[in-house]
Design a protein around this motif. Structure first.
Motif, PDB file in Angstrom:
ATOM      1  N   ASN A 116      -2.614 -18.178 -17.050  1.00  0.00           N
ATOM      2  CA  ASN A 116      -1.800 -18.192 -15.831  1.00  0.00           C
ATOM      3  C   ASN A 116      -0.915 -16.956 -15.810  1.00  0.00           C
ATOM      4  OD1 ASN A 116      -2.691 -20.549 -14.575  1.00  0.00           O
ATOM      5  ND2 ASN A 116      -1.362 -21.827 -15.846  1.00  0.00           N
ATOM      6  N   ARG A 117      -1.219 -16.028 -14.924  1.00  0.00           N
ATOM      7  CA  ARG A 117      -0.539 -14.739 -14.930  1.00  0.00           C
ATOM      8  C   ARG A 117       0.003 -14.401 -13.545  1.00  0.00           C
ATOM      9  NH1 ARG A 117      -3.681 -11.124 -19.503  1.00  0.00           N
ATOM     10  NH2 ARG A 117      -3.625 -12.797 -21.075  1.00  0.00           N
ATOM     11  N   PRO A 118       1.171 -13.747 -13.490  1.00  0.00           N
ATOM     12  CA  PRO A 118       1.819 -13.489 -12.200  1.00  0.00           C
ATOM     13  C   PRO A 118       1.029 -12.525 -11.321  1.00  0.00           C
ATOM     14  CG  PRO A 118       2.953 -12.340 -13.975  1.00  0.00           C
ATOM     15  CD  PRO A 118       1.958 -13.251 -14.625  1.00  0.00           C
ATOM     16  N   GLN A 119       1.055 -12.813 -10.023  1.00  0.00           N
ATOM     17  CA  GLN A 119       0.369 -11.983  -9.033  1.00  0.00           C
ATOM     18  C   GLN A 119       1.232 -10.785  -8.653  1.00  0.00           C
ATOM     19  OE1 GLN A 119      -2.868 -12.527  -6.959  1.00  0.00           O
ATOM     20  NE2 GLN A 119      -2.234 -10.395  -7.169  1.00  0.00           N
ATOM     21  N   GLN A 120       0.634  -9.592  -8.696  1.00  0.00           N
ATOM     22  CA  GLN A 120       1.326  -8.368  -8.288  1.00  0.00           C
ATOM     23  C   GLN A 120       0.719  -7.868  -6.974  1.00  0.00           C
ATOM     24  OE1 GLN A 120       3.360  -7.912 -11.133  1.00  0.00           O
ATOM     25  NE2 GLN A 120       2.037  -9.507 -11.966  1.00  0.00           N
ATOM     26  N   VAL A 121       1.563  -7.390  -6.073  1.00  0.00           N
ATOM     27  CA  VAL A 121       1.080  -6.698  -4.878  1.00  0.00           C
ATOM     28  C   VAL A 121       1.694  -5.301  -4.872  1.00  0.00           C
ATOM     29  CG1 VAL A 121       2.915  -7.659  -3.408  1.00  0.00           C
ATOM     30  CG2 VAL A 121       0.827  -6.755  -2.366  1.00  0.00           C
ATOM     31  N   ILE A 122       0.857  -4.300  -4.628  1.00  0.00           N
ATOM     32  CA  ILE A 122       1.291  -2.906  -4.696  1.00  0.00           C
ATOM     33  C   ILE A 122       1.335  -2.312  -3.296  1.00  0.00           C
ATOM     34  CG2 ILE A 122       0.785  -0.598  -5.583  1.00  0.00           C
ATOM     35  CD1 ILE A 122      -0.534  -1.879  -7.984  1.00  0.00           C
ATOM     36  N   VAL A 134       1.605   4.440   5.155  1.00  0.00           N
ATOM     37  CA  VAL A 134       1.348   3.356   4.217  1.00  0.00           C
ATOM     38  C   VAL A 134      -0.161   3.171   4.092  1.00  0.00           C
ATOM     39  CG1 VAL A 134       1.813   0.945   3.649  1.00  0.00           C
ATOM     40  CG2 VAL A 134       3.482   2.256   4.985  1.00  0.00           C
ATOM     41  N   LYS A 135      -0.638   3.043   2.860  1.00  0.00           N
ATOM     42  CA  LYS A 135      -2.062   2.926   2.610  1.00  0.00           C
ATOM     43  C   LYS A 135      -2.412   1.513   2.152  1.00  0.00           C
ATOM     44  CE  LYS A 135      -2.476   7.372   3.323  1.00  0.00           C
ATOM     45  NZ  LYS A 135      -3.135   7.897   4.547  1.00  0.00           N
ATOM     46  N   GLY A 136      -3.414   0.931   2.787  1.00  0.00           N
ATOM     47  CA  GLY A 136      -3.873  -0.404   2.418  1.00  0.00           C
ATOM     48  C   GLY A 136      -5.062  -0.366   1.488  1.00  0.00           C
ATOM     49  N   GLU A 137      -5.591  -1.546   1.153  1.00  0.00           N
ATOM     50  CA  GLU A 137      -6.642  -1.639   0.144  1.00  0.00           C
ATOM     51  C   GLU A 137      -7.943  -0.954   0.550  1.00  0.00           C
ATOM     52  OE1 GLU A 137      -7.955  -5.562  -0.649  1.00  0.00           O
ATOM     53  OE2 GLU A 137      -8.420  -6.049   1.430  1.00  0.00           O
ATOM     54  N   SER A 138      -8.170  -0.779   1.843  1.00  0.00           N
ATOM     55  CA  SER A 138      -9.432  -0.179   2.285  1.00  0.00           C
ATOM     56  C   SER A 138      -9.299   1.307   2.608  1.00  0.00           C
ATOM     57  CB  SER A 138      -9.957  -0.924   3.520  1.00  0.00           C
ATOM     58  OG  SER A 138      -9.018  -0.853   4.588  1.00  0.00           O
ATOM     59  N   ASP A 139      -8.148   1.915   2.276  1.00  0.00           N
ATOM     60  CA  ASP A 139      -7.964   3.333   2.576  1.00  0.00           C
ATOM     61  C   ASP A 139      -8.943   4.182   1.766  1.00  0.00           C
ATOM     62  OD1 ASP A 139      -5.942   5.454   3.785  1.00  0.00           O
ATOM     63  OD2 ASP A 139      -6.375   6.052   1.717  1.00  0.00           O
ATOM     64  N   SER A 140      -9.632   5.094   2.434  1.00  0.00           N
ATOM     65  CA  SER A 140     -10.646   5.916   1.760  1.00  0.00           C
ATOM     66  C   SER A 140     -10.057   7.160   1.103  1.00  0.00           C
ATOM     67  CB  SER A 140     -11.734   6.323   2.755  1.00  0.00           C
ATOM     68  OG  SER A 140     -11.171   7.035   3.861  1.00  0.00           O
ATOM     69  N   ASP A 141      -9.004   7.738   1.682  1.00  0.00           N
ATOM     70  CA  ASP A 141      -8.430   8.961   1.124  1.00  0.00           C
ATOM     71  C   ASP A 141      -7.821   8.732  -0.254  1.00  0.00           C
ATOM     72  OD1 ASP A 141      -9.180  10.386   3.357  1.00  0.00           O
ATOM     73  OD2 ASP A 141      -7.249  10.126   4.378  1.00  0.00           O
ATOM     74  N   ASN A 147      -8.814   2.134  -6.531  1.00  0.00           N
ATOM     75  CA  ASN A 147      -9.903   1.590  -7.350  1.00  0.00           C
ATOM     76  C   ASN A 147      -9.616   1.696  -8.843  1.00  0.00           C
ATOM     77  OD1 ASN A 147     -11.366   0.919  -5.053  1.00  0.00           O
ATOM     78  ND2 ASN A 147     -12.508   2.847  -5.043  1.00  0.00           N
ATOM     79  N   ALA A 148      -8.918   2.769  -9.245  1.00  0.00           N
ATOM     80  CA  ALA A 148      -8.555   2.906 -10.659  1.00  0.00           C
ATOM     81  C   ALA A 148      -7.607   1.792 -11.081  1.00  0.00           C
ATOM     82  CB  ALA A 148      -7.924   4.266 -10.909  1.00  0.00           C
ATOM     83  N   ILE A 149      -6.671   1.452 -10.211  1.00  0.00           N
ATOM     84  CA  ILE A 149      -5.737   0.366 -10.509  1.00  0.00           C
ATOM     85  C   ILE A 149      -6.476  -0.965 -10.599  1.00  0.00           C
ATOM     86  CG2 ILE A 149      -3.882  -1.027  -9.500  1.00  0.00           C
ATOM     87  CD1 ILE A 149      -2.545   1.550  -8.620  1.00  0.00           C
ATOM     88  N   VAL A 160      -3.814  -8.074  -9.551  1.00  0.00           N
ATOM     89  CA  VAL A 160      -3.214  -7.018  -8.741  1.00  0.00           C
ATOM     90  C   VAL A 160      -3.980  -6.914  -7.430  1.00  0.00           C
ATOM     91  CG1 VAL A 160      -2.891  -4.520  -8.525  1.00  0.00           C
ATOM     92  CG2 VAL A 160      -2.299  -5.650 -10.652  1.00  0.00           C
ATOM     93  N   LEU A 161      -3.259  -6.775  -6.327  1.00  0.00           N
ATOM     94  CA  LEU A 161      -3.906  -6.536  -5.045  1.00  0.00           C
ATOM     95  C   LEU A 161      -3.068  -5.593  -4.202  1.00  0.00           C
ATOM     96  CD1 LEU A 161      -2.159  -8.451  -2.928  1.00  0.00           C
ATOM     97  CD2 LEU A 161      -3.608 -10.242  -3.839  1.00  0.00           C
ATOM     98  N   PHE A 162      -3.714  -5.026  -3.200  1.00  0.00           N
ATOM     99  CA  PHE A 162      -3.055  -4.165  -2.221  1.00  0.00           C
ATOM    100  C   PHE A 162      -3.041  -4.874  -0.874  1.00  0.00           C
ATOM    101  CE2 PHE A 162      -4.196  -1.202  -5.481  1.00  0.00           C
ATOM    102  CZ  PHE A 162      -3.264  -0.169  -5.404  1.00  0.00           C
ATOM    103  N   PRO A 163      -2.022  -4.652  -0.061  1.00  0.00           N
ATOM    104  CA  PRO A 163      -1.999  -5.274   1.268  1.00  0.00           C
ATOM    105  C   PRO A 163      -3.129  -4.750   2.144  1.00  0.00           C
ATOM    106  CG  PRO A 163      -0.258  -3.637   1.066  1.00  0.00           C
ATOM    107  CD  PRO A 163      -0.847  -3.799  -0.301  1.00  0.00           C
ATOM    108  N   VAL A 164      -3.556  -5.577   3.096  1.00  0.00           N
ATOM    109  CA  VAL A 164      -4.649  -5.168   3.988  1.00  0.00           C
ATOM    110  C   VAL A 164      -4.164  -4.208   5.067  1.00  0.00           C
ATOM    111  CG1 VAL A 164      -5.999  -7.232   3.570  1.00  0.00           C
ATOM    112  CG2 VAL A 164      -4.315  -7.219   5.442  1.00  0.00           C
TER     113      VAL A 164
END
Length: 348
Positions: A116-122, A134-141, A147-149, A160-164
């Motif tokens: 059970n591990r805490p959820q992080q949002v970046i 602001v860059k979301g999870e689907s940003d290509s640049d 993807n490295a994260i 870990v997740l990024f906002p949409v």
């Protein structure tokens, strides 16, 4: 023999009453790619090392003399293995014995970090070409950074997740909010993602180079605002600075949440309500048995739907409370007299 009250009650006031932690899967397994036709024995050692890092939360664990010796004998901890080929590359998938690994870590004075591990949002904001966005999870640049994260977070077993960055996110959080680290809107937006912690990452593009500064926000008390738990920076290619950020997060969280054996074998009693049938009881016992802070769990007394558990602790009472704060199956509430009560929260 000690009861959990009143010491535990005073500690409970320091814990969040809600949790959004993620149950990490395959914590004791790893998949590693063969390099230069490495032998299975070598790959077993690499996979075993990755598992030890995931379970302990300590990236430098392989430098410990006891762990070094164990790595040489990785096969003694192996449960099963299988080979597969992906795009012409050979991979070894290996699973290791959970009980043996936990004993090894505790005998080596390392902690064991539960699944059970805490959820992080970046939240990522970028300054380039005299503008900020602001860059979301689907940003290509900035896919190399994102993807490295994600890849390193998977390797270190931290959620870990990024906002949409859809319309809802855009209306709540602006680039100026993130750049100025105005946290109120960021906290509100992070709640949408069930975040226990959030990170504000700021990148400045400098020709072919990138400069990163970031801050991690967390809280120990649901009645207090978030505070900065960790700061970091980096410079270089996007993938490299993303990987470094993730390792810093994982090291910090591992130190905070892993449970080291106290050697005291402290006994405490914990009362849990809303346990309505034998199925709930069995799930409750199983849940407490799987906590890293608990060595043994036994039934005390049963009064209606209230169950008293007798727990022998491996760690401290604070370790137990920290683990419980991340488990959605247990809810804690405060009554009019300031006492805390535990309730079983049926999930699935």
């Amino acid at each position: 023999m000690k009861r959990l009250f009143p010491v535990l009650l005073s500690l409970l006031s320091l814990l969040p009453l809600t949790a959004h932690a993620v149950e990490v899967e395959h914590l004791y397994s790893a998949s590693v790619m063969a390099v230069n036709d490495q032998s299975n024995r070598t790959l077993q050692k690499v996979a075993f090392s990755e598992v030890l890092v995931k379970v302990s939360g300590n990236a430098a664990i392989a430098t410990n003399p006891v762990i070094k010796k164990a790595l040489i004998n990785a096969r003694e901890y192996l449960v099963k293995q299988a080979e597969e080929r992906v795009d012409g590359e050979r991979y070894l998938q290996a699973s290791f014995n959970e009980q043996k690994i936990n004993r090894l870590l505790r005998s080596s004075e390392f902690g064991v970090w539960s699944q059970n591990r805490p959820q992080q949002v970046i939240w990522l904001v970028v300054d380039e070409d005299f503008s900020r966005s602001v860059k979301g999870e689907s940003d290509s640049d900035y896919a190399d950074f994102i993807n490295a994260i994600k890849a390193q977070a998977n390797k270190r077993a931290i959620p870990v997740l990024f906002p949409v960055m859809d319309l809802d996110d855009q209306l709540q959080v602006s680039s100026s909010d993130l750049w100025g680290q105005f946290t109120d809107p960021v906290e509100l937006a992070s709640a949408r993602y069930g975040a226990d912690n959030y990170i504000i990452a700021k990148i400045i593009k400098q020709d072919d180079d990138y400069q990163l500064n970031w801050s991690m926000y967390g809280r120990n008390n649901s009645n207090q605002p978030y505070e900065i738990w960790l700061n970091g920076q980096g410079q270089g290619e996007l993938a490299a600075i993303g990987t470094k950020l993730t390792d810093s997060l994982a090291d910090h969280l591992g130190e905070r949440y892993s449970v080291k054996a106290s050697g005291k074998d402290e006994v405490v009693f914990l009362n849990v309500g809303a346990v309505t049938d034998i199925t709930d009881y069995a799930k409750l016992i199983t849940m407490f048995s799987e906590l890293s802070a608990v060595a043994q769990v036994d039934l005390g007394t049963v009064t209606g739907s209230n169950v008293q558990l007798k727990l022998v602790l491996l760690g401290t009472q604070q370790d137990l409370l920290t683990e419980l704060s991340l488990d959605q199956r247990i809810q804690s509430t405060e009554n009019a007299f300031g006492d805390m009560n535990f309730q079983w929260n049926v999930i699935n």
